[in-house]
Write an enzyme that holds these catalytic residues in place. Structure first.
Site, PDB file in Angstrom:
ATOM      1  CD  GLU A   1      -4.844  -0.560  -1.692  1.00 55.22           C
ATOM      2  OE1 GLU A   1      -5.090  -1.177  -1.015  1.00 55.22           O
ATOM      3  OE2 GLU A   1      -6.424   0.707  -1.698  1.00 55.22           O
TER       4      GLU A   1
ATOM      5  CG  ASP B   1      -2.648   1.390   0.790  1.00 54.57           C
ATOM      6  OD1 ASP B   1      -1.775   2.287   0.474  1.00 54.57           O
ATOM      7  OD2 ASP B   1      -3.048   1.206   1.562  1.00 54.57           O
TER       8      ASP B   1
END
Length: 556
Positions: free
Chosen positions: A201, A110
């Site tokens: 992500e 992330d």
């Protein structure tokens, strides 16, 4: 009846509508300790009496009615015998336990506040000031801005009220794609089949890599994060767990920079998931969270306590999904990014609200050019077009169209998209537009599309009368049309070729598209019988000379 907009009449500080204005600040990292009532109050005061407020109020009323219906339905179920439903739920739980795979090492990467992180890296002067990336709406903001209540999705004007010293940075999507490409290159080393999720992500399955090199998942992820930091200057958070659901949840505990590993042991997973708010789970958004809360489910543990009601309240699919959430189950098979990209190319952009047709068309052209760029990277063309228009009342309109042939150029995409945009604007006269989106699916290789076009031309030529394709080329011209001049060029002077009575009389050994005569990077033109590079630009240039425009249309 028109909705009331007075604070005392329409909403109260403890109402669901008022709380909804908090948005992602309710669950995102970086908002700990932030006065959420202040966020809601500022959004309310800024937006009351606006079309946005009315839209949100209508949505909240509809959701409240749905929640009330769920509560009533549950009340009726409680008065009945739910033993069969309880037994069925326990059987499903037992099956899910038996089938879950706890042998994999899935990593969730992330890049928190990705746009803001890239801008801060490129502009060190932003390091100690609150700033947001966006045009009319905040796309991302740094942690300093988050502490003031600014959040993604917030209108810039509202963000400025939350933080008067907020610096606004225009987004640079080319730069973000460049950095993401560097991150992908680093991930590919550990799992060539990594899966991109959104713009910031990704998931990797490092099980095979760990086995081959006899290395622990923790060490692999540590090396990956160091490589990403070295190549891009961007810090990333990483979660390591048995599946994508648990890996994503794990990464949230360590944002914006760090890594967290959840052991692949059933008891530890159940303890980890037990007190987790359901809103933290991927797949459970604001709407479903409200619905679950209305029947008493706030944490994942609450799912088990209400399991006998879930199937009747939400249906089979959501019933099983919720039981998977309770057990910490999730997907372990990743969808390779390249395969994902081959399926569609889409862009949505929010612009400054306007009802001016020329500005809206200019914005549409911008979106179409971005879609063209995506297709060019993939060497793809798309045959199903979806166009989306969002007006300033936040109502969205979209239309999907199956096109006669696959397209990839910005001009073609624009020409096919514009009619729906115009029709939507005509149905909402003088109402400003705020968002445009274009999506192409059913993607095929451009090389395949072009080769198929040549094949169709060859097929048509073999079924036509002698000379029908070559016109007067094989006979003495008796009219100006006999020479088939293209501009000032005589098609007979373009390139030497053997005389043939007809393409229809050729055997398979002399078929101009026969693979044995054309290497994979070349294709033989059925018009002039010369090998040409299997390259879109070269093919098009060659066709412009070989065929007149009318014949191109005839055979395309």
């Amino acid at each position: 009846m028109a909705p009331s907009t007075g604070l005392n009449q329409a909403i109260k500080p403890d109402s669901t509508l008022f709380k909804s204005f908090v948005g992602v600040a309710a669950i995102k990292k970086g908002y700990e300790g932030v006065d959420r009532d202040k966020i809601a109050r500022t959004v309310y005061e800024t937006s009351k009496d606006s079309l946005y407020f009315n839209h949100q109020q209508k949505r909240d009323q509809a959701l409240t009615e749905k929640c009330n219906a769920l509560m009533e339905k549950k009340r009726l179920l409680q008065d009945s015998d739910t033993t069969p439903q309880l037994v069925h739920a326990d059987k499903v739980i037992a099956r899910l336990k038996d089938n879950r795979d706890l042998s994999q090492s899935i990593v969730h990467i992330d890049c928190d506040a990705f746009y803001a992180s890239v801008e801060q890296h490129d502009r060190p002067d932003l390091k100690d000031v609150p700033f947001a990336v966006g045009d009319t709406v905040v796309a991302a903001c740094n942690y300093i801005a988050r502490k003031t209540g600014c959040r993604a999705g917030m209108v810039i004007a509202v963000a400025k009220k939350m933080c008067p010293s907020l610096t606004i940075v225009k987004p640079n999507h080319d730069r973000y794609r460049e950095v993401m490409a560097q991150i992908c290159k680093a991930m590919q080393k550990y799992d060539p089949g990594y899966e991109i999720c959104g713009t910031d992500e990704a998931y990797l399955n490092i099980t095979k890599y760990c086995t081959e090199y006899d290395i622990k998942p923790w060490d692999v992820v540590e090396s990956l994060r160091k490589e990403i930091r070295h190549e891009t200057g961007i810090a990333v958070a990483a979660g390591i767990a048995a599946n994508i659901q648990l890996a994503k949840i794990s990464s949230t505990f360590i944002k914006p920079d760090g890594q967290y590993q959840l052991p692949n042991e059933p008891d530890i997973i159940m303890a980890f998931i037990k007190d987790l708010p359901v809103r933290k789970v991927t797949g459970i958004g604001y709407t479903l969270d409200r619905q679950l809360a209305s029947i008493g489910i706030v944490t994942c543990e609450g799912i088990f306590a209400q399991r006998q009601f879930l199937r009747n309240l939400f249906g089979d699919r959501l019933f099983e999904f919720l039981l998977e959430v309770y057990l910490g189950c999730g997907r372990t098979e990743l969808q390779a990014t390249l395969e994902q990209q081959k399926k569609s190319a889409s862009i949505e952009r929010t612009f400054k609200e306007t009802s001016a047709p020329d500005i809206i068309e200019r914005n549409l052209r911008t979106v179409c050019k971005e879609v063209e760029a995506k297709l060019k990277e993939l060497n793809r063309a798309g045959q199903t077009l979806t166009v989306k228009v969002k007006m300033n009342d936040f109502e969205s309109y979209s239309k999907q169209t199956k096109l006669p042939k696959a397209i990839s150029g910005a001009r073609d995409i624009f020409q096919h998209s514009l009619p729906f945009v115009k029709a939507t604007l005509a149905s909402k006269p003088h109402q400003p537009c705020r968002l445009l989106g274009v999506r192409l699916t059913q993607l095929v290789s451009k090389d395949y599309t072009l080769s198929a076009a040549f094949q169709r031309m060859a097929d048509k030529s073999t079924h036509s009368k002698p000379d029908s394709l070559l016109g007067a080329k094989e006979k003495e011209p008796s009219s100006p049309a006999g020479k088939r001049k293209l501009g000032n060029l005589d098609s007979r002077e373009l390139s030497p070729r053997k005389k043939k009575s007809s393409l229809a009389t050729e055997s398979s050994e002399t078929n101009p598209l026969e693979p044995s005569r054309c290497p994979s990077e070349m294709v033989r033109c059925p018009i002039c019988d010369q090998d040409q590079p299997l390259d879109n630009v070269s093919f098009n240039q060659h066709l412009d000379i070989c065929l007149s425009l009318s014949e191109i249309q005839k055979y395309s």
